[in-house]
Design a protein around this motif. Sequence first.
Motif, PDB file in Angstrom:
ATOM      1  N   SER A 166       0.868  -1.183   0.000  1.00 36.33           N
ATOM      2  CA  SER A 166       0.000   0.000   0.000  1.00 36.33           C
ATOM      3  C   SER A 166       0.896   1.223   0.000  1.00 36.33           C
ATOM      4  O   SER A 166       2.071   1.143   0.364  1.00 36.33           O
ATOM      5  CB  SER A 166      -0.892   0.004   1.245  1.00 36.33           C
ATOM      6  OG  SER A 166      -1.539   1.251   1.388  1.00 36.33           O
ATOM      7  N   ASP A 168      -0.545   4.127   1.336  1.00 38.77           N
ATOM      8  CA  ASP A 168      -1.119   4.833   2.481  1.00 38.77           C
ATOM      9  C   ASP A 168      -0.628   4.184   3.777  1.00 38.77           C
ATOM     10  O   ASP A 168      -0.788   2.975   3.958  1.00 38.77           O
ATOM     11  CB  ASP A 168      -2.646   4.772   2.418  1.00 38.77           C
ATOM     12  CG  ASP A 168      -3.292   5.324   3.670  1.00 38.77           C
ATOM     13  OD1 ASP A 168      -3.133   6.525   3.936  1.00 38.77           O
ATOM     14  OD2 ASP A 168      -3.950   4.533   4.389  1.00 38.77           O
ATOM     15  N   THR A 171      -3.293   2.118   5.712  1.00 33.05           N
ATOM     16  CA  THR A 171      -3.655   0.890   5.005  1.00 33.05           C
ATOM     17  C   THR A 171      -2.521  -0.121   5.078  1.00 33.05           C
ATOM     18  O   THR A 171      -2.761  -1.323   5.249  1.00 33.05           O
ATOM     19  CB  THR A 171      -3.999   1.195   3.538  1.00 33.05           C
ATOM     20  OG1 THR A 171      -5.077   2.138   3.495  1.00 33.05           O
ATOM     21  CG2 THR A 171      -4.412  -0.073   2.799  1.00 33.05           C
ATOM     22  N   TYR A 172      -1.294   0.353   4.971  1.00 35.87           N
ATOM     23  CA  TYR A 172      -0.140  -0.546   5.063  1.00 35.87           C
ATOM     24  C   TYR A 172      -0.152  -1.276   6.404  1.00 35.87           C
ATOM     25  O   TYR A 172       0.081  -2.492   6.463  1.00 35.87           O
ATOM     26  CB  TYR A 172       1.154   0.248   4.902  1.00 35.87           C
ATOM     27  CG  TYR A 172       2.398  -0.615   4.895  1.00 35.87           C
ATOM     28  CD1 TYR A 172       2.899  -1.139   3.712  1.00 35.87           C
ATOM     29  CD2 TYR A 172       3.070  -0.923   6.080  1.00 35.87           C
ATOM     30  CE1 TYR A 172       4.044  -1.929   3.698  1.00 35.87           C
ATOM     31  CE2 TYR A 172       4.208  -1.710   6.080  1.00 35.87           C
ATOM     32  CZ  TYR A 172       4.684  -2.214   4.884  1.00 35.87           C
ATOM     33  OH  TYR A 172       5.806  -3.012   4.884  1.00 35.87           O
ATOM     34  N   ARG A 174      -2.756  -1.849   8.294  1.00 34.74           N
ATOM     35  CA  ARG A 174      -3.883  -2.797   8.309  1.00 34.74           C
ATOM     36  C   ARG A 174      -3.540  -4.063   7.541  1.00 34.74           C
ATOM     37  O   ARG A 174      -3.913  -5.166   7.934  1.00 34.74           O
ATOM     38  CB  ARG A 174      -5.144  -2.156   7.720  1.00 34.74           C
ATOM     39  CG  ARG A 174      -5.828  -1.159   8.634  1.00 34.74           C
ATOM     40  CD  ARG A 174      -7.258  -0.885   8.205  1.00 34.74           C
ATOM     41  NE  ARG A 174      -7.346  -0.329   6.868  1.00 34.74           N
ATOM     42  CZ  ARG A 174      -7.265   0.970   6.593  1.00 34.74           C
ATOM     43  NH1 ARG A 174      -7.079   1.845   7.563  1.00 34.74           N
ATOM     44  NH2 ARG A 174      -7.368   1.391   5.345  1.00 34.74           N
ATOM     45  N   LEU A 208      -9.813  -3.887   1.156  1.00 35.90           N
ATOM     46  CA  LEU A 208      -8.580  -3.680   1.910  1.00 35.90           C
ATOM     47  C   LEU A 208      -7.588  -2.799   1.159  1.00 35.90           C
ATOM     48  O   LEU A 208      -7.110  -1.793   1.692  1.00 35.90           O
ATOM     49  CB  LEU A 208      -7.936  -5.028   2.260  1.00 35.90           C
ATOM     50  CG  LEU A 208      -6.687  -4.978   3.144  1.00 35.90           C
ATOM     51  CD1 LEU A 208      -7.003  -4.351   4.503  1.00 35.90           C
ATOM     52  CD2 LEU A 208      -6.101  -6.375   3.326  1.00 35.90           C
ATOM     53  N   THR A 209      -7.264  -3.149  -0.083  1.00 34.93           N
ATOM     54  CA  THR A 209      -6.274  -2.369  -0.845  1.00 34.93           C
ATOM     55  C   THR A 209      -6.860  -1.728  -2.097  1.00 34.93           C
ATOM     56  O   THR A 209      -6.119  -1.125  -2.877  1.00 34.93           O
ATOM     57  CB  THR A 209      -5.085  -3.260  -1.264  1.00 34.93           C
ATOM     58  OG1 THR A 209      -5.536  -4.258  -2.190  1.00 34.93           O
ATOM     59  CG2 THR A 209      -4.441  -3.925  -0.057  1.00 34.93           C
ATOM     60  N   ASN A 214      -5.824   4.759  -2.631  1.00 35.40           N
ATOM     61  CA  ASN A 214      -4.699   3.892  -2.284  1.00 35.40           C
ATOM     62  C   ASN A 214      -3.986   3.407  -3.540  1.00 35.40           C
ATOM     63  O   ASN A 214      -2.748   3.436  -3.631  1.00 35.40           O
ATOM     64  CB  ASN A 214      -5.181   2.693  -1.469  1.00 35.40           C
ATOM     65  CG  ASN A 214      -4.033   1.814  -1.004  1.00 35.40           C
ATOM     66  OD1 ASN A 214      -3.106   2.268  -0.350  1.00 35.40           O
ATOM     67  ND2 ASN A 214      -4.084   0.537  -1.365  1.00 35.40           N
TER      68      ASN A 214
END
Length: 279
Positions: A166, A168, A171-172, A174, A208-209, A214
Amino acid sequence: MTGPLATGRAGGADAPPAGAAPLPARVGRGPAADGRELTGAVHSWDLSIGVDGPGTRFVAFLAGCPLRCRFCHSPDTWYRRSGRHRTVDELMAQVERYRRFISVAGGGVTISGGEPLMQPRFTGEVLRRCHALGLHTALDTSGFLGARADDALLDATDLVLLDVKSRDPATYRRVTRTGEIGPTLRFGRRLAARGTPIWIRFVLVPGLTDAPDNVAGVADFAAELPSLQRVEVLPFHRLGAHKYAELGLTFPLAGTEPPTPELLERVRGQFAARGLTVA
């Protein structure tokens, strides 16, 4: 993500072969100056076509990884103890068995994992030995431990498959459940400054991604790298779910479906719109 051609104990390596020498007591240490006695924790090896670098490749999967990605399909490679202690010579003996085949097929050798940069000395020596044989070499890494790759290791690397989870930071975290995106970005820029060819790999996971912002962030980063050759958008799958069950673990994305063709097209289009070659 590899496609086995089936040889020996490729892709599995669940038990040592008959007559195997006793295992060394320590991993990553060895007295020989040329690295021949250097040992590493090798989980398994396999042959693949077109998914771990160009052509038909011998892929060595090293054991141990600092990340715990939610979409990981190889939780059996997370710990070094899941690998077998092998010297560089022992692994190179396996490479030699397929050297002519992979050379004729326009392939080479890829060091993957787990995370191969958890064992930088062993990884670097194997890459150097393969390079000296005239084999194309590739390093498959998240870049999270990129600072461990010294110049000698990278000098012996013809291609880096850089897993960008990712762009972000939130997000990375997560995705990986640990770690920061900064080391991967710095490693990618270092590779580009050296002129090292790069293939970026981006795993597309619905929910998620897949957020447009993102994806745009990863595409912007990829576009910064002059030595980037292509971006591979890898659709999420659940093929490794059985490994979690076997290990008594819960697969974090058991309820997540693979991306639809429409989502895959949209994400590939975002990369292509930045002038990038997309696979």
